[in-house]
Motif scaffolding. Structure first.
Motif, PDB file in Angstrom:
ATOM      1  N   CYS A  27       0.856  -1.171   0.000  1.00 45.59           N
ATOM      2  CA  CYS A  27       0.000   0.000   0.000  1.00 45.59           C
ATOM      3  C   CYS A  27       0.896   1.225   0.000  1.00 45.59           C
ATOM      4  CB  CYS A  27      -0.922  -0.007   1.207  1.00 45.59           C
ATOM      5  SG  CYS A  27      -0.065  -0.085   2.765  1.00 45.59           S
ATOM      6  N   GLY A  28       0.464   2.195  -0.730  1.00 45.42           N
ATOM      7  CA  GLY A  28       1.264   3.402  -0.838  1.00 45.42           C
ATOM      8  C   GLY A  28       0.526   4.430  -1.659  1.00 45.42           C
ATOM      9  N   CYS A  29       1.239   5.467  -2.016  1.00 41.95           N
ATOM     10  CA  CYS A  29       0.622   6.549  -2.782  1.00 41.95           C
ATOM     11  C   CYS A  29       0.405   6.107  -4.235  1.00 41.95           C
ATOM     12  CB  CYS A  29       1.511   7.780  -2.723  1.00 41.95           C
ATOM     13  SG  CYS A  29       3.083   7.569  -3.562  1.00 41.95           S
ATOM     14  N   ALA A  30      -0.300   6.934  -4.962  1.00 41.47           N
ATOM     15  CA  ALA A  30      -0.633   6.619  -6.356  1.00 41.47           C
ATOM     16  C   ALA A  30       0.615   6.386  -7.193  1.00 41.47           C
ATOM     17  CB  ALA A  30      -1.466   7.746  -6.965  1.00 41.47           C
ATOM     18  N   ILE A  31       1.647   7.198  -6.955  1.00 39.95           N
ATOM     19  CA  ILE A  31       2.868   7.069  -7.762  1.00 39.95           C
ATOM     20  C   ILE A  31       3.560   5.736  -7.496  1.00 39.95           C
ATOM     21  CG2 ILE A  31       5.177   8.029  -8.175  1.00 39.95           C
ATOM     22  CD1 ILE A  31       2.999   9.766  -9.331  1.00 39.95           C
ATOM     23  N   SER A  32       3.661   5.357  -6.217  1.00 38.56           N
ATOM     24  CA  SER A  32       4.372   4.113  -5.908  1.00 38.56           C
ATOM     25  C   SER A  32       3.609   2.908  -6.451  1.00 38.56           C
ATOM     26  CB  SER A  32       4.616   3.969  -4.398  1.00 38.56           C
ATOM     27  OG  SER A  32       3.413   3.735  -3.706  1.00 38.56           O
ATOM     28  N   THR A  33       2.286   2.927  -6.336  1.00 36.00           N
ATOM     29  CA  THR A  33       1.490   1.803  -6.838  1.00 36.00           C
ATOM     30  C   THR A  33       1.524   1.744  -8.358  1.00 36.00           C
ATOM     31  OG1 THR A  33       0.010   1.977  -4.935  1.00 36.00           O
ATOM     32  CG2 THR A  33      -0.801   0.732  -6.826  1.00 36.00           C
ATOM     33  N   ALA A  34       1.357   2.890  -9.006  1.00 38.63           N
ATOM     34  CA  ALA A  34       1.376   2.913 -10.477  1.00 38.63           C
ATOM     35  C   ALA A  34       2.741   2.491 -10.999  1.00 38.63           C
ATOM     36  CB  ALA A  34       1.016   4.302 -10.991  1.00 38.63           C
ATOM     37  N   SER A  35       3.802   2.940 -10.328  1.00 38.12           N
ATOM     38  CA  SER A  35       5.144   2.596 -10.770  1.00 38.12           C
ATOM     39  C   SER A  35       5.397   1.098 -10.622  1.00 38.12           C
ATOM     40  CB  SER A  35       6.188   3.391  -9.975  1.00 38.12           C
ATOM     41  OG  SER A  35       7.479   3.078 -10.437  1.00 38.12           O
ATOM     42  N   ALA A  36       4.944   0.518  -9.509  1.00 35.01           N
ATOM     43  CA  ALA A  36       5.109  -0.926  -9.302  1.00 35.01           C
ATOM     44  C   ALA A  36       4.331  -1.701 -10.359  1.00 35.01           C
ATOM     45  CB  ALA A  36       4.635  -1.319  -7.904  1.00 35.01           C
ATOM     46  N   SER A  37       3.134  -1.236 -10.655  1.00 34.03           N
ATOM     47  CA  SER A  37       2.299  -1.897 -11.656  1.00 34.03           C
ATOM     48  C   SER A  37       2.954  -1.835 -13.043  1.00 34.03           C
ATOM     49  CB  SER A  37       0.921  -1.230 -11.677  1.00 34.03           C
ATOM     50  OG  SER A  37       0.124  -1.758 -12.704  1.00 34.03           O
ATOM     51  N   LEU A  38       3.442  -0.653 -13.403  1.00 39.22           N
ATOM     52  CA  LEU A  38       4.120  -0.484 -14.694  1.00 39.22           C
ATOM     53  C   LEU A  38       5.379  -1.334 -14.758  1.00 39.22           C
ATOM     54  CD1 LEU A  38       3.619   3.350 -14.920  1.00 39.22           C
ATOM     55  CD2 LEU A  38       2.936   1.772 -16.742  1.00 39.22           C
ATOM     56  N   MET A  39       6.087  -1.412 -13.638  1.00 41.91           N
ATOM     57  CA  MET A  39       7.323  -2.190 -13.600  1.00 41.91           C
ATOM     58  C   MET A  39       7.035  -3.671 -13.841  1.00 41.91           C
ATOM     59  SD  MET A  39       9.998  -2.900 -10.526  1.00 41.91           S
ATOM     60  CE  MET A  39       8.974  -4.209  -9.855  1.00 41.91           C
ATOM     61  N   THR A  40       6.015  -4.202 -13.152  1.00 40.98           N
ATOM     62  CA  THR A  40       5.725  -5.626 -13.312  1.00 40.98           C
ATOM     63  C   THR A  40       5.361  -5.930 -14.764  1.00 40.98           C
ATOM     64  OG1 THR A  40       3.426  -5.279 -12.574  1.00 40.98           O
ATOM     65  CG2 THR A  40       5.011  -6.024 -10.925  1.00 40.98           C
ATOM     66  N   ASP A  41       4.598  -5.027 -15.396  1.00 44.96           N
ATOM     67  CA  ASP A  41       4.295  -5.183 -16.818  1.00 44.96           C
ATOM     68  C   ASP A  41       5.576  -5.212 -17.650  1.00 44.96           C
ATOM     69  OD1 ASP A  41       1.633  -5.555 -17.195  1.00 44.96           O
ATOM     70  OD2 ASP A  41       1.171  -3.491 -17.763  1.00 44.96           O
ATOM     71  N   ALA A  42       6.520  -4.347 -17.275  1.00 44.84           N
ATOM     72  CA  ALA A  42       7.727  -4.178 -18.086  1.00 44.84           C
ATOM     73  C   ALA A  42       8.706  -5.346 -17.939  1.00 44.84           C
ATOM     74  CB  ALA A  42       8.428  -2.867 -17.724  1.00 44.84           C
ATOM     75  N   ILE A  43       8.743  -5.987 -16.779  1.00 52.03           N
ATOM     76  CA  ILE A  43       9.799  -6.993 -16.560  1.00 52.03           C
ATOM     77  C   ILE A  43       9.334  -8.431 -16.742  1.00 52.03           C
ATOM     78  CG2 ILE A  43      11.110  -5.504 -14.991  1.00 52.03           C
ATOM     79  CD1 ILE A  43      10.088  -7.356 -12.691  1.00 52.03           C
ATOM     80  N   GLN A  44       8.020  -8.659 -16.753  1.00 47.41           N
ATOM     81  CA  GLN A  44       7.563 -10.041 -16.903  1.00 47.41           C
ATOM     82  C   GLN A  44       8.040 -10.607 -18.233  1.00 47.41           C
ATOM     83  OE1 GLN A  44       4.408 -11.702 -14.839  1.00 47.41           O
ATOM     84  NE2 GLN A  44       3.225 -12.158 -16.646  1.00 47.41           N
ATOM     85  N   GLY A  45       8.650 -11.791 -18.176  1.00 47.96           N
ATOM     86  CA  GLY A  45       9.144 -12.428 -19.390  1.00 47.96           C
ATOM     87  C   GLY A  45      10.560 -12.021 -19.747  1.00 47.96           C
ATOM     88  N   LYS A  46      11.133 -11.097 -18.984  1.00 50.82           N
ATOM     89  CA  LYS A  46      12.501 -10.644 -19.270  1.00 50.82           C
ATOM     90  C   LYS A  46      13.517 -11.478 -18.481  1.00 50.82           C
ATOM     91  CE  LYS A  46      12.194  -6.306 -21.426  1.00 50.82           C
ATOM     92  NZ  LYS A  46      10.798  -6.107 -21.575  1.00 50.82           N
ATOM     93  N   SER A  47      14.753 -11.469 -18.973  1.00 52.01           N
ATOM     94  CA  SER A  47      15.816 -12.111 -18.209  1.00 52.01           C
ATOM     95  C   SER A  47      16.212 -11.204 -17.056  1.00 52.01           C
ATOM     96  CB  SER A  47      17.032 -12.354 -19.106  1.00 52.01           C
ATOM     97  OG  SER A  47      17.619 -11.113 -19.455  1.00 52.01           O
ATOM     98  N   LEU A  48      16.884 -11.769 -16.063  1.00 62.57           N
ATOM     99  CA  LEU A  48      17.347 -10.958 -14.932  1.00 62.57           C
ATOM    100  C   LEU A  48      18.264  -9.843 -15.416  1.00 62.57           C
ATOM    101  CD1 LEU A  48      18.083 -13.504 -12.053  1.00 62.57           C
ATOM    102  CD2 LEU A  48      16.130 -11.957 -12.313  1.00 62.57           C
ATOM    103  N   LYS A  49      19.091 -10.164 -16.373  1.00 65.28           N
ATOM    104  CA  LYS A  49      20.034  -9.175 -16.902  1.00 65.28           C
ATOM    105  C   LYS A  49      19.283  -8.008 -17.547  1.00 65.28           C
ATOM    106  CE  LYS A  49      23.976  -9.002 -19.990  1.00 65.28           C
ATOM    107  NZ  LYS A  49      23.759  -9.234 -21.437  1.00 65.28           N
ATOM    108  N   ASP A  50      18.280  -8.331 -18.343  1.00 66.04           N
ATOM    109  CA  ASP A  50      17.482  -7.276 -18.988  1.00 66.04           C
ATOM    110  C   ASP A  50      16.737  -6.440 -17.951  1.00 66.04           C
ATOM    111  OD1 ASP A  50      18.345  -8.071 -21.428  1.00 66.04           O
ATOM    112  OD2 ASP A  50      16.498  -9.093 -22.013  1.00 66.04           O
ATOM    113  N   ALA A  51      16.238  -7.110 -16.918  1.00 66.84           N
ATOM    114  CA  ALA A  51      15.512  -6.385 -15.872  1.00 66.84           C
ATOM    115  C   ALA A  51      16.444  -5.422 -15.145  1.00 66.84           C
ATOM    116  CB  ALA A  51      14.886  -7.370 -14.877  1.00 66.84           C
ATOM    117  N   MET A  52      17.691  -5.861 -14.921  1.00 65.78           N
ATOM    118  CA  MET A  52      18.664  -4.991 -14.251  1.00 65.78           C
ATOM    119  C   MET A  52      19.041  -3.813 -15.138  1.00 65.78           C
ATOM    120  SD  MET A  52      20.921  -7.954 -12.405  1.00 65.78           S
ATOM    121  CE  MET A  52      22.048  -7.043 -11.357  1.00 65.78           C
TER     122      MET A  52
END
Ligand code: ZN
Length: 139
Positions: A62-87
């Protein structure tokens, strides 16, 4: 420019209201918790790995709109990526957040560009990413 800003605003509101990958994962391969004391944001991140690939990712918190939206966008961006690409994505996003001169080649993550005008909120936007790095570095 203001149209673009409105569009960005809408995407952030949407991701805050309907965060993607927002659930507690059972038996994750890696997980980490993050806390941003400046704002009170908390996030828990879960990764399911397939060798070096992030097969699925989820978060809770739980957090502010920015932290939640950023976490949501991040999960979309990294799913299916390699650890190296995520880093690498972390490095790019971090740079993008800290330096307004940095151009964004981060597709959807660019909606967070407005946050750069509010230095205290950068920690909100970075929280999920720092938590991801913690999960990657400490299996
Ligand atoms: Zn926050």
């Amino acid at each position: 420019m203001s149209d673009l800003r409105e569009l960005y605003q809408e995407v952030i509101i949407d991701h805050n209201k309907n965060p993607r990958h927002f659930f507690e994962m059972k038996n994750p391969d890696r997980q980490a918790e993050g806390f941003n004391p400046l704002c009170g944001d908390r996030v828990q991140l879960f990764l399911k790995m397939n060798q070096d690939m992030i097969e699925s990712v989820s978060f809770q918190g739980c957090g502010c709109a920015i932290s939640t939206a950023s976490a949501s966008l991040m999960t979309d961006a990294i799913q299916g990526k390699s650890l190296k690409d995520a880093m690498q994505l972390f490095e790019q996003f971090h740079k993008f957040m800290l330096d307004e001169a940095t151009e964004c080649h981060l597709e959807k993550l660019s909606v967070l560009s407005g946050v750069r005008e509010f230095p205290t909120r950068i920690k909100c936007a970075m929280l999920a990413w720092h938590t991801l790095m913690a999960a990657i570095r400490n299996p």
